[in-house]
Design a protein around this motif. Structure first.
Motif, mmCIF file in Angstrom:
data_model
loop_
_atom_site.group_PDB
_atom_site.id
_atom_site.type_symbol
_atom_site.label_atom_id
_atom_site.label_comp_id
_atom_site.label_asym_id
_atom_site.label_seq_id
_atom_site.Cartn_x
_atom_site.Cartn_y
_atom_site.Cartn_z
ATOM 1 N N ALA A 2 88.771 -25.928 68.593
ATOM 2 C CA ALA A 2 88.941 -27.158 69.365
ATOM 3 C C ALA A 2 90.238 -27.848 68.967
ATOM 4 O O ALA A 2 90.642 -27.807 67.811
ATOM 5 C CB ALA A 2 87.758 -28.089 69.116
ATOM 6 N N ASN A 3 90.891 -28.456 69.929
ATOM 7 C CA ASN A 3 92.115 -29.192 69.641
ATOM 8 C C ASN A 3 91.839 -30.503 68.920
ATOM 9 O O ASN A 3 92.553 -30.886 68.012
ATOM 10 C CB ASN A 3 92.863 -29.484 70.943
ATOM 11 C CG ASN A 3 93.356 -28.209 71.585
ATOM 12 O OD1 ASN A 3 93.722 -27.278 70.914
ATOM 13 N ND2 ASN A 3 93.334 -28.175 72.912
ATOM 14 N N LYS A 4 90.777 -31.200 69.320
ATOM 15 C CA LYS A 4 90.521 -32.539 68.781
ATOM 16 C C LYS A 4 89.036 -32.841 68.817
ATOM 17 O O LYS A 4 88.375 -32.607 69.815
ATOM 18 C CB LYS A 4 91.285 -33.567 69.620
ATOM 19 C CG LYS A 4 91.082 -35.006 69.230
ATOM 20 C CD LYS A 4 91.827 -35.354 67.960
ATOM 21 C CE LYS A 4 91.606 -36.787 67.538
ATOM 22 N NZ LYS A 4 92.151 -37.752 68.469
ATOM 23 N N SER A 78 89.792 -36.049 73.311
ATOM 24 C CA SER A 78 88.902 -35.160 72.563
ATOM 25 C C SER A 78 88.409 -33.975 73.379
ATOM 26 O O SER A 78 88.152 -34.094 74.577
ATOM 27 C CB SER A 78 87.682 -35.945 72.061
ATOM 28 O OG SER A 78 88.084 -36.974 71.204
ATOM 29 N N ASP A 79 88.258 -32.863 72.683
ATOM 30 C CA ASP A 79 87.626 -31.681 73.267
ATOM 31 C C ASP A 79 86.158 -31.592 72.879
ATOM 32 O O ASP A 79 85.357 -30.979 73.571
ATOM 33 C CB ASP A 79 88.330 -30.409 72.773
ATOM 34 C CG ASP A 79 89.789 -30.391 73.154
ATOM 35 O OD1 ASP A 79 90.077 -30.399 74.358
ATOM 36 O OD2 ASP A 79 90.643 -30.388 72.250
ATOM 37 N N VAL A 80 85.827 -32.184 71.730
ATOM 38 C CA VAL A 80 84.460 -32.133 71.198
ATOM 39 C C VAL A 80 84.071 -33.520 70.713
ATOM 40 O O VAL A 80 84.864 -34.193 70.055
ATOM 41 C CB VAL A 80 84.355 -31.129 70.019
ATOM 42 C CG1 VAL A 80 82.966 -31.159 69.405
ATOM 43 C CG2 VAL A 80 84.714 -29.720 70.462
ATOM 44 N N PHE A 123 85.780 -33.501 77.781
ATOM 45 C CA PHE A 123 85.381 -32.863 76.530
ATOM 46 C C PHE A 123 84.427 -31.715 76.855
ATOM 47 O O PHE A 123 83.561 -31.813 77.711
ATOM 48 C CB PHE A 123 84.798 -33.855 75.532
ATOM 49 C CG PHE A 123 83.614 -34.652 76.007
ATOM 50 C CD1 PHE A 123 82.337 -34.231 75.741
ATOM 51 C CD2 PHE A 123 83.795 -35.844 76.690
ATOM 52 C CE1 PHE A 123 81.240 -34.972 76.152
ATOM 53 C CE2 PHE A 123 82.716 -36.598 77.097
ATOM 54 C CZ PHE A 123 81.438 -36.159 76.836
ATOM 55 N N ASN A 124 84.622 -30.588 76.177
ATOM 56 C CA ASN A 124 83.874 -29.378 76.507
ATOM 57 C C ASN A 124 82.506 -29.318 75.852
ATOM 58 O O ASN A 124 81.559 -28.806 76.427
ATOM 59 C CB ASN A 124 84.677 -28.138 76.090
ATOM 60 C CG ASN A 124 85.952 -28.011 76.886
ATOM 61 O OD1 ASN A 124 85.949 -28.171 78.094
ATOM 62 N ND2 ASN A 124 87.053 -27.751 76.204
#
Length: 195
Positions: A2-4, A78-80, A123-124
């Motif tokens: 994850a990026n962020k 954010s990604d997560v 966000f994933n």
């Protein structure tokens, strides 16, 4: 990877097991060289109560509270998202419910459509880590499974989460150092897999 990651933490006591969970999560994020930020709602003295001014601007999606604006920027990047909180009265603590109410605003987190809302956030993945006095099976099968069904599947998927997962440490009052230590190790593994 994850990026962020943004961690949203909602517990007032630094000596709590929730705080130990927070420390385990951030230790694993650091070990994975992951970029992350923590939103600590109690330490930030976040006010979960709508003011008259805020509520009058609700339909336009305008945030008045500067903390809300800062939280929105973090979430947008954010990604997560990882939420850490105790289950109180079979649901979210009031401060976290107020965070959702005041931060996940129209035109930021969602847009209205003819069939309901459509999420706008990207966000994933979303992970909720909770503690409870009740056993996890009781929360899932006899108390309506509100954390999974309402908080994750409806609220967070409604604003854009692609995948959600819930991990609960139940029967906390009957737990001992060994069961807590085992759970903290499992949490680190789960966070590593999440990334």
């Amino acid at each position: 990877m994850a990026n962020k990651v943004t961690v949203i933490y909602a517990h007032p006591y630094t000596g709590s097991f929730n705080h130990a969970i927070l420390e385990s999560v951030t230790a694993e994020l650091s070990a994975q060289n992951c970029e992350y930020e923590v939103i600590d709602l109690y330490r930030d003295n976040f006010d979960p109560v709508y003011s008259n001014e805020e509520l009058s601007m609700f339909s336009s999606g305008v945030a008045v509270d500067p903390k809300v604006k800062a939280y929105q920027k973090r979430i947008q990047a954010s990604d997560v998202l990882i939420f850490i909180f105790p289950v109180w009265w079979y649901s979210l603590p009031a401060i976290l419910k107020g965070f959702i109410d005041k931060v996940m605003l129209n035109n930021f987190a969602y847009e209205d459509t003819s069939t309901g809302i459509k999420g706008k956030l990207a966000f994933n993945k979303c992970l909720a880590i909770t503690t409870s006095k009740s056993p996890t099976w009781y929360l899932k099968y006899f108390d309506g499974n509100s954390i999974q069904k309402v908080f994750l599947n409806l609220t967070l998927k409604g604003v854009g989460a692609k995948k959600t997962h819930w991990i609960n440490f139940g029967k906390i009052k009957q737990s001992n150092n060994q069961t807590r230590s085992t759970f903290l190790q499992k949490i680190r593994q789960d966070v590593a897999q999440l990334l």
